[in-house]
Design a protein around this motif. Structure first.
Motif, PDB file in Angstrom:
ATOM      1  N   ARG A 116       0.855  -1.192   0.000  1.00 45.09           N
ATOM      2  CA  ARG A 116       0.000   0.000   0.000  1.00 45.09           C
ATOM      3  C   ARG A 116       0.883   1.232   0.000  1.00 45.09           C
ATOM      4  O   ARG A 116       1.825   1.320   0.788  1.00 45.09           O
ATOM      5  CB  ARG A 116      -0.901   0.043   1.250  1.00 45.09           C
ATOM      6  CG  ARG A 116      -1.929  -1.052   1.261  1.00 45.09           C
ATOM      7  CD  ARG A 116      -2.857  -0.942   2.464  1.00 45.09           C
ATOM      8  NE  ARG A 116      -3.614  -2.174   2.593  1.00 45.09           N
ATOM      9  CZ  ARG A 116      -4.418  -2.479   3.610  1.00 45.09           C
ATOM     10  NH1 ARG A 116      -4.576  -1.607   4.578  1.00 45.09           N
ATOM     11  NH2 ARG A 116      -5.058  -3.623   3.635  1.00 45.09           N
ATOM     12  N   GLU A 118       1.316   4.159   1.410  1.00 42.95           N
ATOM     13  CA  GLU A 118       0.892   4.951   2.568  1.00 42.95           C
ATOM     14  C   GLU A 118       2.098   5.717   3.085  1.00 42.95           C
ATOM     15  O   GLU A 118       3.227   5.428   2.721  1.00 42.95           O
ATOM     16  CB  GLU A 118       0.411   4.025   3.685  1.00 42.95           C
ATOM     17  CG  GLU A 118      -0.887   3.312   3.354  1.00 42.95           C
ATOM     18  CD  GLU A 118      -1.473   2.608   4.565  1.00 42.95           C
ATOM     19  OE1 GLU A 118      -2.366   3.210   5.173  1.00 42.95           O
ATOM     20  OE2 GLU A 118      -1.068   1.492   4.893  1.00 42.95           O
ATOM     21  N   GLY A 123       5.214   0.784  12.452  1.00 40.06           N
ATOM     22  CA  GLY A 123       4.060  -0.106  12.304  1.00 40.06           C
ATOM     23  C   GLY A 123       3.257   0.135  11.038  1.00 40.06           C
ATOM     24  O   GLY A 123       2.216  -0.470  10.842  1.00 40.06           O
ATOM     25  N   ARG A 124       3.716   1.079  10.188  1.00 39.69           N
ATOM     26  CA  ARG A 124       3.014   1.273   8.909  1.00 39.69           C
ATOM     27  C   ARG A 124       4.026   1.297   7.767  1.00 39.69           C
ATOM     28  O   ARG A 124       4.874   2.164   7.691  1.00 39.69           O
ATOM     29  CB  ARG A 124       2.194   2.555   8.902  1.00 39.69           C
ATOM     30  CG  ARG A 124       1.291   2.602   7.663  1.00 39.69           C
ATOM     31  CD  ARG A 124       0.172   3.598   7.804  1.00 39.69           C
ATOM     32  NE  ARG A 124       0.667   4.950   7.696  1.00 39.69           N
ATOM     33  CZ  ARG A 124      -0.046   6.039   8.015  1.00 39.69           C
ATOM     34  NH1 ARG A 124      -1.258   5.910   8.502  1.00 39.69           N
ATOM     35  NH2 ARG A 124       0.464   7.234   7.876  1.00 39.69           N
ATOM     36  N   MET A 125       3.935   0.300   6.906  1.00 41.95           N
ATOM     37  CA  MET A 125       4.918   0.101   5.845  1.00 41.95           C
ATOM     38  C   MET A 125       4.223   0.134   4.491  1.00 41.95           C
ATOM     39  O   MET A 125       3.013   0.061   4.411  1.00 41.95           O
ATOM     40  CB  MET A 125       5.566  -1.282   5.995  1.00 41.95           C
ATOM     41  CG  MET A 125       6.042  -1.641   7.378  1.00 41.95           C
ATOM     42  SD  MET A 125       7.606  -0.875   7.695  1.00 41.95           S
ATOM     43  CE  MET A 125       8.586  -1.593   6.387  1.00 41.95           C
ATOM     44  N   PHE A 128       4.097  -4.680   3.645  1.00 40.28           N
ATOM     45  CA  PHE A 128       3.937  -5.262   4.972  1.00 40.28           C
ATOM     46  C   PHE A 128       3.364  -6.658   4.783  1.00 40.28           C
ATOM     47  O   PHE A 128       3.122  -7.087   3.654  1.00 40.28           O
ATOM     48  CB  PHE A 128       3.035  -4.376   5.847  1.00 40.28           C
ATOM     49  CG  PHE A 128       1.648  -4.186   5.289  1.00 40.28           C
ATOM     50  CD1 PHE A 128       1.419  -3.296   4.253  1.00 40.28           C
ATOM     51  CD2 PHE A 128       0.578  -4.912   5.795  1.00 40.28           C
ATOM     52  CE1 PHE A 128       0.144  -3.132   3.726  1.00 40.28           C
ATOM     53  CE2 PHE A 128      -0.698  -4.751   5.278  1.00 40.28           C
ATOM     54  CZ  PHE A 128      -0.916  -3.862   4.242  1.00 40.28           C
ATOM     55  N   GLN A 130       0.598  -9.738   5.964  1.00 36.18           N
ATOM     56  CA  GLN A 130      -0.649 -10.058   6.667  1.00 36.18           C
ATOM     57  C   GLN A 130      -0.833 -11.556   6.805  1.00 36.18           C
ATOM     58  O   GLN A 130      -0.472 -12.327   5.923  1.00 36.18           O
ATOM     59  CB  GLN A 130      -1.862  -9.491   5.911  1.00 36.18           C
ATOM     60  CG  GLN A 130      -2.072  -8.007   6.120  1.00 36.18           C
ATOM     61  CD  GLN A 130      -3.354  -7.494   5.492  1.00 36.18           C
ATOM     62  OE1 GLN A 130      -3.903  -8.107   4.580  1.00 36.18           O
ATOM     63  NE2 GLN A 130      -3.832  -6.366   5.980  1.00 36.18           N
ATOM     64  N   ARG A 262     -14.552   0.548   9.011  1.00 39.05           N
ATOM     65  CA  ARG A 262     -13.472  -0.159   8.326  1.00 39.05           C
ATOM     66  C   ARG A 262     -13.322   0.458   6.935  1.00 39.05           C
ATOM     67  O   ARG A 262     -14.289   0.913   6.335  1.00 39.05           O
ATOM     68  CB  ARG A 262     -13.784  -1.650   8.237  1.00 39.05           C
ATOM     69  CG  ARG A 262     -14.188  -2.262   9.562  1.00 39.05           C
ATOM     70  CD  ARG A 262     -13.086  -2.982  10.300  1.00 39.05           C
ATOM     71  NE  ARG A 262     -12.203  -3.709   9.433  1.00 39.05           N
ATOM     72  CZ  ARG A 262     -10.880  -3.602   9.465  1.00 39.05           C
ATOM     73  NH1 ARG A 262     -10.293  -2.816  10.313  1.00 39.05           N
ATOM     74  NH2 ARG A 262     -10.139  -4.307   8.633  1.00 39.05           N
ATOM     75  N   ALA A 284      -3.758  -0.726  15.444  1.00 39.10           N
ATOM     76  CA  ALA A 284      -4.679  -1.789  15.016  1.00 39.10           C
ATOM     77  C   ALA A 284      -3.880  -3.064  14.746  1.00 39.10           C
ATOM     78  O   ALA A 284      -3.022  -3.100  13.871  1.00 39.10           O
ATOM     79  CB  ALA A 284      -5.437  -1.367  13.770  1.00 39.10           C
ATOM     80  N   LEU A 285      -4.153  -4.089  15.541  1.00 38.40           N
ATOM     81  CA  LEU A 285      -3.435  -5.352  15.381  1.00 38.40           C
ATOM     82  C   LEU A 285      -4.113  -6.215  14.329  1.00 38.40           C
ATOM     83  O   LEU A 285      -3.464  -6.985  13.621  1.00 38.40           O
ATOM     84  CB  LEU A 285      -3.481  -6.132  16.695  1.00 38.40           C
ATOM     85  CG  LEU A 285      -2.396  -5.896  17.719  1.00 38.40           C
ATOM     86  CD1 LEU A 285      -2.715  -6.682  18.975  1.00 38.40           C
ATOM     87  CD2 LEU A 285      -1.037  -6.319  17.165  1.00 38.40           C
ATOM     88  N   LEU A 286      -5.429  -6.072  14.255  1.00 38.12           N
ATOM     89  CA  LEU A 286      -6.185  -7.055  13.488  1.00 38.12           C
ATOM     90  C   LEU A 286      -7.587  -6.515  13.265  1.00 38.12           C
ATOM     91  O   LEU A 286      -8.136  -5.845  14.128  1.00 38.12           O
ATOM     92  CB  LEU A 286      -6.193  -8.280  14.389  1.00 38.12           C
ATOM     93  CG  LEU A 286      -6.854  -9.589  14.184  1.00 38.12           C
ATOM     94  CD1 LEU A 286      -6.186 -10.590  15.092  1.00 38.12           C
ATOM     95  CD2 LEU A 286      -8.314  -9.520  14.462  1.00 38.12           C
ATOM     96  N   ALA A 309      -7.849  -9.829   8.890  1.00 40.71           N
ATOM     97  CA  ALA A 309      -6.430  -9.822   8.544  1.00 40.71           C
ATOM     98  C   ALA A 309      -5.669  -9.147   9.672  1.00 40.71           C
ATOM     99  O   ALA A 309      -6.176  -8.227  10.317  1.00 40.71           O
ATOM    100  CB  ALA A 309      -6.198  -9.077   7.239  1.00 40.71           C
ATOM    101  N   GLY A 311      -1.691  -7.664  10.852  1.00 41.65           N
ATOM    102  CA  GLY A 311      -0.376  -7.260  10.350  1.00 41.65           C
ATOM    103  C   GLY A 311       0.729  -7.959  11.124  1.00 41.65           C
ATOM    104  O   GLY A 311       0.828  -7.804  12.346  1.00 41.65           O
ATOM    105  N   ARG A 314       3.120  -5.736  13.177  1.00 39.18           N
ATOM    106  CA  ARG A 314       2.564  -5.240  14.451  1.00 39.18           C
ATOM    107  C   ARG A 314       2.453  -6.366  15.476  1.00 39.18           C
ATOM    108  O   ARG A 314       2.621  -6.139  16.665  1.00 39.18           O
ATOM    109  CB  ARG A 314       1.202  -4.602  14.217  1.00 39.18           C
ATOM    110  CG  ARG A 314       1.340  -3.349  13.375  1.00 39.18           C
ATOM    111  CD  ARG A 314       0.057  -2.591  13.256  1.00 39.18           C
ATOM    112  NE  ARG A 314       0.158  -1.675  12.119  1.00 39.18           N
ATOM    113  CZ  ARG A 314      -0.840  -0.947  11.664  1.00 39.18           C
ATOM    114  NH1 ARG A 314      -2.025  -1.030  12.250  1.00 39.18           N
ATOM    115  NH2 ARG A 314      -0.662  -0.155  10.632  1.00 39.18           N
TER     116      ARG A 314
END
Ligand code: AMP
Length: 425
Positions: A116, A118, A123-125, A128, A130, A262, A284-286, A309, A311, A314
């Motif tokens: 993505r 982003e 914690g945001r790649m 990443f 899933q 979501r 957000a883990l899941l 899903a 991550g 994370r």
């Protein structure tokens, strides 16, 4: 090395997973496989790129994910392809295409990279990983509850317990449910159009529900509006109440959050998210929920769907300390001196490896026996085997425990004895 102008670095938003951390990845992946199997899930592996159409149709044309975050490119054959930003649509595509729905229901899981575009942060790649599950089954609240319960069991098995589970209902596409709510949003915002961000002005026409997800704060104009949870039709209300009853039956702790939104359009009815208390802003883990209609929209039978899903990055950041640390080193390190010893070491190594032992040796002729035994220490070997000129001449091997044990001399041809000594740790 670091400052060399010739060095090429990993692309922004991607990272390497190094040998010393890979044990933690294995730990999480193995736990996932084990837990999911107990609930009847089978693994599926799909390609990392798909036709762009699949995501436009599957996720929703108006979502941020499709509009702003996809890695889309045209290949040399002029096809529009996209690196998968999520894997629910690909799994549905694969299940339909390969006839997995011939016998009806299916429970599938996947593990792999997603992409993505982003803004990267902790914690945001951009690439990443899933772990996700999809249960293709008739719409029953017990399914929602069971899969949510499984997600909690998965985190518990990983040792991640400082978490919060929130659930909500996204309503459905019946006219008196989400569509009616869309009308309410449009009415409430009619006098605020000028104050909305450019994205929300478009959303107001095309996909008003997504305004609830606006990161620029446009949601503030909707504070007075009853929530979608309060306004949904009796079918969705019943489904939600039944899901809650089943969650209570399974003794799952949760909170209802009517504000939970979501990012993907395909969700209907139950949605949920688990956040981790030890993570920063990206906590957000899941997350997941129900997506009835997607299987049919992608050419399959009228089966419901429920999935989530999580991550991996994370999950790994949230593991308790010490989990998945690299284990001890090789069973045996052979320190050699001279060509004849090297050849002998190679044969011994092959034989012991066949018998399942982890054996290393170093053919570097520049290194002394002393340097090689230091190396055995660095590698954290359990045993060291000396094979110098003296041993070769006498036809023996000298075996020593690295933790200070006594030295033993073994006949060079007695590999059974060597295996026994080293194998009996
Ligand atoms: P989503 O597919 O957006 O529902 O995300 C599901 C889970 O994937 C999230 O709860 C995160 O754990 C993880 N995730 C989503 N986007 C990213 C990202 N850019 N980097 C790392 N993890 C992510």
């Amino acid at each position: 090395m670091r400052d060399s102008p010739h060095m090429i670095q990993a692309v922004k938003g991607t990272r390497d997973i190094l040998p010393e951390e890979v044990g933690r990845w294995h730990f999480v992946e193995e736990k996932a496989r084990r837990v999911f199997r107990r609930y009847g899930f089978r693994e599926i592996r799909t390609p990392v790129f798909e036709s762009t159409d699949l995501f436009a149709r599957g996720i929703g044309e108006g979502t941020d994910l499709v509009l702003k975050e996809m890695y889309t490119f045209t290949d040399r054959g002029d096809r529009s392809l996209t690196l998968r930003p999520e894997n629910t649509a690909p799994v549905v595509r694969a299940a339909v295409e390969n006839g997995l729905f011939r016998h009806g229901s299916n429970r599938l899981y996947y593990i792999g990279p997603m992409f993505r575009y982003e803004r990267p942060q902790k914690g945001r790649m951009r690439q990443f990983h899933q772990i996700g599950v999809e249960a293709f089954e008739p719409n029953e609240p017990s399914v929602d509850a069971e899969i949510i319960e499984m997600s909690v069991a998965f985190l518990t098995e990983l040792g991640i317990t400082a978490t919060d589970l929130v659930i909500n209902s996204a309503g459905c596409n019946l006219p008196h449910c989400r569509q009616a709510y869309r009308g309410l949003i449009q009415e409430a915002l009619a006098s605020h159009v000028e104050e909305l961000c450019p994205d929300c002005r478009r959303r107001l026409r095309e996909n008003p529900l997504r305004i609830l997800d606006c990161k620029a704060g446009c949601r503030r104009f909707l504070n007075e509006l009853p929530t979608l949870l309060e306004r949904q039709g009796p079918e969705c209300r019943d489904h939600f109440n039944e899901t809650r009853r089943h969650l209570d039956l399974l003794e799952v702790q949760y909170r209802v959050d009517p504000q939970l939104v979501r990012g993907l359009d395909y969700y209907v009815q139950t949605t949920f998210e688990i956040t981790g208390k030890s993570l920063g802003a990206q906590n957000a883990l899941l997350g997941g929920g129900r997506y009835d209609g997607l299987v049919e929209a992608l050419g399959g039978p009228p089966l419901g769907g429920f999935g989530f899903a999580s991550g991996l990055e994370r999950l790994i950041l949230s593991l308790p300390p010490g989990v998945g640390e690299p284990g001890p080193g090789p069973d045996l390190y052979i320190a050699t001196l001279g060509r004849a010893a090297d050849e002998h070491a190679m044969l011994i190594a092959r034989e012991l490896r066949k018998r399942g032992l982890w054996v290393e040796w170093d053919p570097d002729p520049e290194r002394s026996l002393k340097a090689k035994s230091r190396r055995a220490g660095q590698r954290q070997a359990r045993y060291i085997l000396f094979l110098g000129e003296d041993e070769i001449r006498r036809g023996v091997l000298t075996l020593k425990r690295m933790d200070g044990g006594v030295q033993t001399e073994i006949d060079a041809s007695d590999l059974n004895r060597l295996t026994r000594e080293v194998g009996d740790a």
